[in-house]
Design an enzyme around this catalytic site. Sequence first.
Site, PDB file in Angstrom:
ATOM      1  N   ASN A  21       0.872  -1.184   0.000  1.00 49.22           N
ATOM      2  CA  ASN A  21       0.000   0.000   0.000  1.00 49.22           C
ATOM      3  C   ASN A  21       0.905   1.229   0.000  1.00 49.22           C
ATOM      4  O   ASN A  21       1.486   1.582   1.022  1.00 49.22           O
ATOM      5  CB  ASN A  21      -0.882  -0.053   1.256  1.00 49.22           C
ATOM      6  CG  ASN A  21      -1.848   1.110   1.329  1.00 49.22           C
ATOM      7  OD1 ASN A  21      -1.819   2.019   0.499  1.00 49.22           O
ATOM      8  ND2 ASN A  21      -2.706   1.079   2.332  1.00 49.22           N
ATOM      9  N   ARG A  35      -2.738  -2.051  -3.298  1.00 49.60           N
ATOM     10  CA  ARG A  35      -3.979  -1.349  -2.964  1.00 49.60           C
ATOM     11  C   ARG A  35      -4.091  -0.066  -3.783  1.00 49.60           C
ATOM     12  O   ARG A  35      -3.177   0.742  -3.813  1.00 49.60           O
ATOM     13  CB  ARG A  35      -4.003  -0.985  -1.490  1.00 49.60           C
ATOM     14  CG  ARG A  35      -5.298  -0.317  -1.154  1.00 49.60           C
ATOM     15  CD  ARG A  35      -5.311   0.453   0.112  1.00 49.60           C
ATOM     16  NE  ARG A  35      -6.549   1.208   0.122  1.00 49.60           N
ATOM     17  CZ  ARG A  35      -6.641   2.464   0.498  1.00 49.60           C
ATOM     18  NH1 ARG A  35      -5.603   3.117   0.916  1.00 49.60           N
ATOM     19  NH2 ARG A  35      -7.801   3.074   0.464  1.00 49.60           N
ATOM     20  N   HIS A  41     -13.337   2.847   0.242  1.00 50.37           N
ATOM     21  CA  HIS A  41     -13.277   1.840   1.328  1.00 50.37           C
ATOM     22  C   HIS A  41     -13.945   0.527   0.905  1.00 50.37           C
ATOM     23  O   HIS A  41     -14.340  -0.268   1.761  1.00 50.37           O
ATOM     24  CB  HIS A  41     -14.024   2.320   2.601  1.00 50.37           C
ATOM     25  CG  HIS A  41     -13.384   3.451   3.332  1.00 50.37           C
ATOM     26  ND1 HIS A  41     -14.121   4.395   3.986  1.00 50.37           N
ATOM     27  CD2 HIS A  41     -12.090   3.775   3.527  1.00 50.37           C
ATOM     28  CE1 HIS A  41     -13.307   5.271   4.561  1.00 50.37           C
ATOM     29  NE2 HIS A  41     -12.065   4.908   4.286  1.00 50.37           N
ATOM     30  N   ARG A  52     -12.283  15.817   7.635  1.00 51.37           N
ATOM     31  CA  ARG A  52     -13.115  16.083   6.451  1.00 51.37           C
ATOM     32  C   ARG A  52     -14.557  16.353   6.860  1.00 51.37           C
ATOM     33  O   ARG A  52     -15.076  15.677   7.753  1.00 51.37           O
ATOM     34  CB  ARG A  52     -13.094  14.872   5.510  1.00 51.37           C
ATOM     35  CG  ARG A  52     -11.833  14.749   4.690  1.00 51.37           C
ATOM     36  CD  ARG A  52     -11.830  13.470   3.889  1.00 51.37           C
ATOM     37  NE  ARG A  52     -10.861  12.536   4.412  1.00 51.37           N
ATOM     38  CZ  ARG A  52     -10.823  11.241   4.105  1.00 51.37           C
ATOM     39  NH1 ARG A  52     -11.732  10.710   3.309  1.00 51.37           N
ATOM     40  NH2 ARG A  52      -9.894  10.467   4.610  1.00 51.37           N
ATOM     41  N   GLU A  85      -8.316  -5.306   5.298  1.00 50.04           N
ATOM     42  CA  GLU A  85      -8.221  -5.004   3.867  1.00 50.04           C
ATOM     43  C   GLU A  85      -7.033  -5.714   3.222  1.00 50.04           C
ATOM     44  O   GLU A  85      -7.124  -6.165   2.085  1.00 50.04           O
ATOM     45  CB  GLU A  85      -8.077  -3.482   3.675  1.00 50.04           C
ATOM     46  CG  GLU A  85      -9.356  -2.745   3.992  1.00 50.04           C
ATOM     47  CD  GLU A  85      -9.145  -1.279   4.293  1.00 50.04           C
ATOM     48  OE1 GLU A  85      -8.686  -0.971   5.417  1.00 50.04           O
ATOM     49  OE2 GLU A  85      -9.428  -0.442   3.434  1.00 50.04           O
TER      50      GLU A  85
END
Length: 400
Positions: free
Chosen positions: A7, A91, A180, A239, A384
Amino acid sequence: MKILVVNAGSSSLKYRLFDMDRGTVLAKGNCERIGIDGIITHTVTGSKEPYKATPVFPNHRTAIEYVLRLLTDKKFGCLGSVKEIAAVGHRFAHGGERLRASAELKEEEIAYLESIVPINPLHGPPAISGLKACREVMPDIPHVGVFDTSYYSDLPDYAYIYPIPYELYEKYRVRRYGFHGTSHRFVAGKAQELLGNKDAKIITCHLGNGSSITATVNGKAIDTSMGFTPQDGVPMGTRSGGIDPTVVTYLMKREQLTADGAEKLLNEKSGLLGVSGVSSDCRDIREAAAKGNLRAQLAMKLLAHNIKKIIGSYVAELNGVDALVFTAGIGENDRELRQEVCKDLDALGIAIDEEVNATCPRGEICELTAKGARARTFVIPTDEEYMIARDTLSIIQNRK
Ligand code: AMP
């Protein structure tokens, strides 16, 4: 068979090496401050102490070369040779409209990923740079991309088209992509297994530093809270999540903000940090809230309120719900938030056992369902990296 999962971020490269025959992690680590100086933390499963060093990483290539040397090191490694690695899973946050499922990444796919950088400016370039570095260093094995967006490839058009002039979708591919997806796919799959029902209606709440909620039925996502970017949906660490779009243009005019300035405001200064004024980290906000900080209390109430609203709308879209799942940093650990979100949801069939919720062990699957509730509620730790390794394995096994 051994699979390396990578990743790559702008200044980092996280990795995990899996033994897929046993379903175990052999080693994992993180290279940080790439392009600045360099730090690596590396742990081989079963070893007492992690390996830490500060080599210089001018770029992703030097980092991955260092990782491969470490993985084959007699003292700190776990492989006899790099040749034991059968494939690398990468990823990717964004696969655009074309990469609709995990896929082997060759020149054509890489060119496509480069072409969609305008809609994925933050995650795209470092992920592509990490992929290219790994292909250079390990040219003889397959490199597979697993895309966060691909779980949303089958969203119905009325769920992904924004109500703006349709020509702008055609011209710029402005639409809901969702993010996601690898995490939602993993936990929704686990919930399906737990329910013993492949057709189950499942709502998954990935609540971490970034947060999103997804509705799944028959193993397919039908709606999700993140949109064109990971900015939409519930409020996050820094955010804003979804807000009236005119708030942005109004503030741009009042504060003389440029487009970049407005993005910075919404991405880096808003959300839980913006409301609480304390931190973007839920643990800090909870601590301040417990000491009576009203804005910290407001931030947490606002978060629960927004999550609840989306869950309610997805129950309506799904025409019912069989399972509600909490995952990621906040979802797995913040008991108060789960309690607040699930409070007074019994009309929708959702109710949790307060005591089980309060004592639910960390890092394990835990069922919170209250006696008599129609829908089942779970905490399911996400994984993940394992999902990426599984997809990579499946692609190399089905390779022509
Ligand atoms: P993630 O992005 O999944 O790593 O999640 C990061 C978020 O999880 C941060 O906002 C943390 O505050 C939150 N988090 C981690 N542990 C806890 C905890 N024990 N209680 C509340 N929030 C937590």
